[in-house]
Design an enzyme around this catalytic site. Sequence first.
Site, mmCIF file in Angstrom:
data_model
loop_
_atom_site.group_PDB
_atom_site.id
_atom_site.type_symbol
_atom_site.label_atom_id
_atom_site.label_comp_id
_atom_site.label_asym_id
_atom_site.label_seq_id
_atom_site.Cartn_x
_atom_site.Cartn_y
_atom_site.Cartn_z
ATOM 1 C CB SER A 239 1.028 -0.736 0.406
ATOM 2 O OG SER A 239 1.075 -1.472 1.739
ATOM 3 C CE LYS A 240 9.511 -1.075 0.259
ATOM 4 N NZ LYS A 240 10.960 -0.396 0.527
ATOM 5 N NE ARG A 241 2.962 0.480 6.916
ATOM 6 C CZ ARG A 241 1.955 1.389 6.630
ATOM 7 N NH1 ARG A 241 0.899 1.360 7.096
ATOM 8 N NH2 ARG A 241 2.545 2.415 5.832
ATOM 9 N NE ARG A 242 -3.044 -2.775 -0.227
ATOM 10 C CZ ARG A 242 -2.725 -1.744 -0.457
ATOM 11 N NH1 ARG A 242 -3.241 -0.558 0.097
ATOM 12 N NH2 ARG A 242 -2.327 -1.510 -1.748
ATOM 13 C CG ASP A 243 -0.077 -5.153 -1.734
ATOM 14 O OD1 ASP A 243 -1.151 -5.618 -1.837
ATOM 15 O OD2 ASP A 243 0.147 -4.093 -1.915
#
Length: 480
Positions: A239-243
């Site tokens: 995920s762009k947000r998490r990773d």
Amino acid sequence: MSNIRTRFAPSPTGFLHLGSARTALFNWAYARHHGGTFVLRIEDTDRERSTAESEAGLIEGLQWLGLDWDEGPFRQSDRADRHTAVIEQLLAEGKAYRCVCTRDELEDRKQAVLEAGGKWTYDGRCRDAGHGPDCGEHTVRLRLPEEGMLGWDDLVFGPSGQDASEIGDKIIRRSGGDPLFHLTVVVDDFDMGITHVIRGADHHPNTPFQIAIYEAMGAPLPHFAHVPLIVGPSGKKLSKRRDPVSIEAFREQGYLPEGLRNWLVRLGWSHGDDELFSREEIIEKFDLDGVGRASGQADPDKLAWVNQQHIKDAPLDTLMAGLEAQWPKHLDKAPEHDERLALAIDLNRERAKTLDEMASLCAVLLRDEVDLRSEASAKAVKKHLKVAALPLVESLYAALSKLDVEEWSESQLESVFEAVAAHHDNVKLGKIAQPVRVAVTGGPISPGIYETMIVIGRSRCLPRLERAIEVMRERAEQAG
Ligand code: GLU
């Protein structure tokens, strides 16, 4: 040189993503391993979403990772005339046709089919209508074979394909005149003589229609290798947000290009139990038969470990250069590239997992000031500069002050520490070393105490010890 030709064909609509970088790496490694040619092609036909900034970022990311190309960068937008010519040719040969169905009409017919429980593919209304160039607003559709498989033997997934009837006559040119991605990819791969299309498995479902385009053009098929996607450590999609997913972000965190490249190459590819690969070893060992069908798991702990191994072996100059971007986070002023820095780096090679961590560990040794009354030092001061340690530090200071040298050596320091310990009932060396460490670094963590004191230097250590003694005396007074 073999005749193998691969390509990396990014769309310049964002940063260089982990998955794209891995695709680039596999194409590069395959070409290099076989003595072939690696082509870079910027797929900028989506004019609204493509930016020059993104293109520059992609190129910089590839260069940073050490993935050099032999031809290009080509820009797909420079080849618009050729794409138009192919579409015209397909029209002239009756392999494509003009379609005047509007979006709304198509939507209505599609809904009707879906409501009746069917599956929608274009229903062929304009297929044999013979619309000429003057038919008004129109798209161009490829005429697909009515039956038969559009198949290929994928170099990773094995026999693959889809029945032509399930695909239907799809659009290859929009009503505004822009060719579709499928067409441009095929035309460019054909023109550029690409023999091996190595790309993410998200493109696997696109391949049957692209094969139909090759066939309509009378062009031979390249080999296809679809590489399983990269997932997070939990097995979930990244995920762009998490990773962290941009190469730039990894670079900023202080991963070495060698480390990141090594970690990336193992996401989906293996070579026995080998984990560590230099650039040369990747070239020597990479081949598509080592690429499996299982998703590559992007494990950050593994990355940290791999990067650490590369930090251990990296030339000093490489580390010094890479650290430049990290200093501002840890020191007011970047240190000189001198012996002192070299020593600090070497002392921390075994510990630092990233250049950020390396900079932080080196900063402990290199900073100009240590403030024992600062918030940052408070905990270590409280724990280690205890009143009980005062006589030890006082004796050590006295002995060190008497050493008439410009810089002390490890063996000199060792004899002084040992003499002080002997004088104080053979106290353990750690009882002296830890308060001294806090005195000279302001914190409880550093390499071995002698090495630490050598890097910090005599002229800085002595006044720091003096101040530590002051602090301890104050504590003694307060304790009454
Ligand atoms: N430009 C496409 C993308 O960025 C790649 C097309 C291909 O590899 O065939 O996803």
